[in-house]
Write a protein that holds these residues in place. Structure first.
Motif, short mmCIF file in Angstrom:
data_model
loop_
_atom_site.label_atom_id
_atom_site.label_comp_id
_atom_site.label_asym_id
_atom_site.label_seq_id
_atom_site.Cartn_x
_atom_site.Cartn_y
_atom_site.Cartn_z
N THR A 29 -46.09 -53.51 42.72
CA THR A 29 -46.43 -53.01 41.39
C THR A 29 -47.04 -54.11 40.51
OG1 THR A 29 -44.69 -51.36 41.54
CG2 THR A 29 -45.50 -51.89 39.34
N HIS A 30 -46.45 -55.30 40.52
CA HIS A 30 -46.95 -56.36 39.64
C HIS A 30 -48.28 -56.91 40.12
CE1 HIS A 30 -42.59 -56.11 38.91
NE2 HIS A 30 -42.99 -56.16 37.67
N GLU A 59 -36.78 -56.18 40.34
CA GLU A 59 -37.49 -57.23 39.61
C GLU A 59 -37.15 -58.60 40.19
OE1 GLU A 59 -35.72 -54.75 38.23
OE2 GLU A 59 -37.34 -53.57 37.32
N ALA A 60 -35.89 -58.80 40.60
CA ALA A 60 -35.51 -60.06 41.22
C ALA A 60 -36.31 -60.30 42.49
CB ALA A 60 -34.01 -60.06 41.53
N ASP A 87 -40.52 -57.90 34.05
CA ASP A 87 -41.86 -57.46 34.45
C ASP A 87 -42.91 -58.46 33.99
OD1 ASP A 87 -41.04 -55.09 35.74
OD2 ASP A 87 -41.01 -54.00 33.84
N GLY A 88 -42.76 -58.95 32.77
CA GLY A 88 -43.70 -59.94 32.26
C GLY A 88 -43.70 -61.20 33.10
N ILE A 89 -42.51 -61.67 33.48
CA ILE A 89 -42.40 -62.87 34.30
C ILE A 89 -43.03 -62.65 35.67
CG2 ILE A 89 -40.74 -64.36 35.52
CD1 ILE A 89 -38.90 -63.92 32.97
N ALA A 90 -42.74 -61.51 36.30
CA ALA A 90 -43.31 -61.22 37.62
C ALA A 90 -44.84 -61.17 37.54
CB ALA A 90 -42.76 -59.90 38.15
#
Length: 153
Positions: free
Chosen positions: A57-58, A39-40, A103-106
């Motif tokens: 993915t995002h 995620e980072a 995930d939301g932030i990405a």
């Protein structure tokens, strides 16, 4: 709910654990959220505008939402319990989906959606930087200009 800006990602030493830093817009509080390495990398790629050969993915999630005729309006970080943060994705259609904040932030970074943090989450997890911390945040911003997303792999 308060809007936040994504300051960036960093690695917390000595645990070598990545975290994302959020700062309230129009305020001073900073919220650190510990996240996974994948995620980072996803957040760092998006912050730097690094193109990828194939959709991550995002990016795929954003494309799927658009293809289905919807739009991510905002990501809300709604709770923190025992050090675990909880988020929701809010769509134009009215749909609300639970998500990990990372995930939301990405996804928000890729779609231009707003990121909001509940006031009680800011009260519980927000830190007021001291002058030394402000300088550290500025040094961190400079670090972000030079960091490569692969550094988190």
């Amino acid at each position: 709910m308060r809007e936040v800006e994504i300051v960036g990602v960093r690695v917390d030493m000595p645990a070598n654990q990545p975290l994302v830093l959020l700062r309230e817009v129009g305020g001073a509080r900073v919220v650190p959220i510990w996240i996974g390495a994948v995620e980072a990398s996803a957040i760092a790629f998006a912050l730097q505008g690094t193109p990828t050969a194939r959709p991550l993915t995002h990016e795929l999630m954003g494309t799927l939402v658009e293809a289905l005729g919807d739009e991510l309006q905002r990501v809300e970080i709604v709770d923190v319990r025992d050090g675990i943060f909880y988020a929701e994705l809010h769509f134009e259609s009215g749909a609300v989906v639970e998500a990990r904040p990372s995930d939301g932030i990405a996804l928000a970074l890729r779609t231009g959606a707003t990121v909001l943090v509940a006031e009680d989450v800011l009260d519980a997890a927000g830190l007021l930087p001291e002058s030394d911390e402000e300088a550290e945040v500025e040094r961190f911003r400079e670090f972000l200009d030079d960091v490569d997303p692969e550094d988190f792999a």
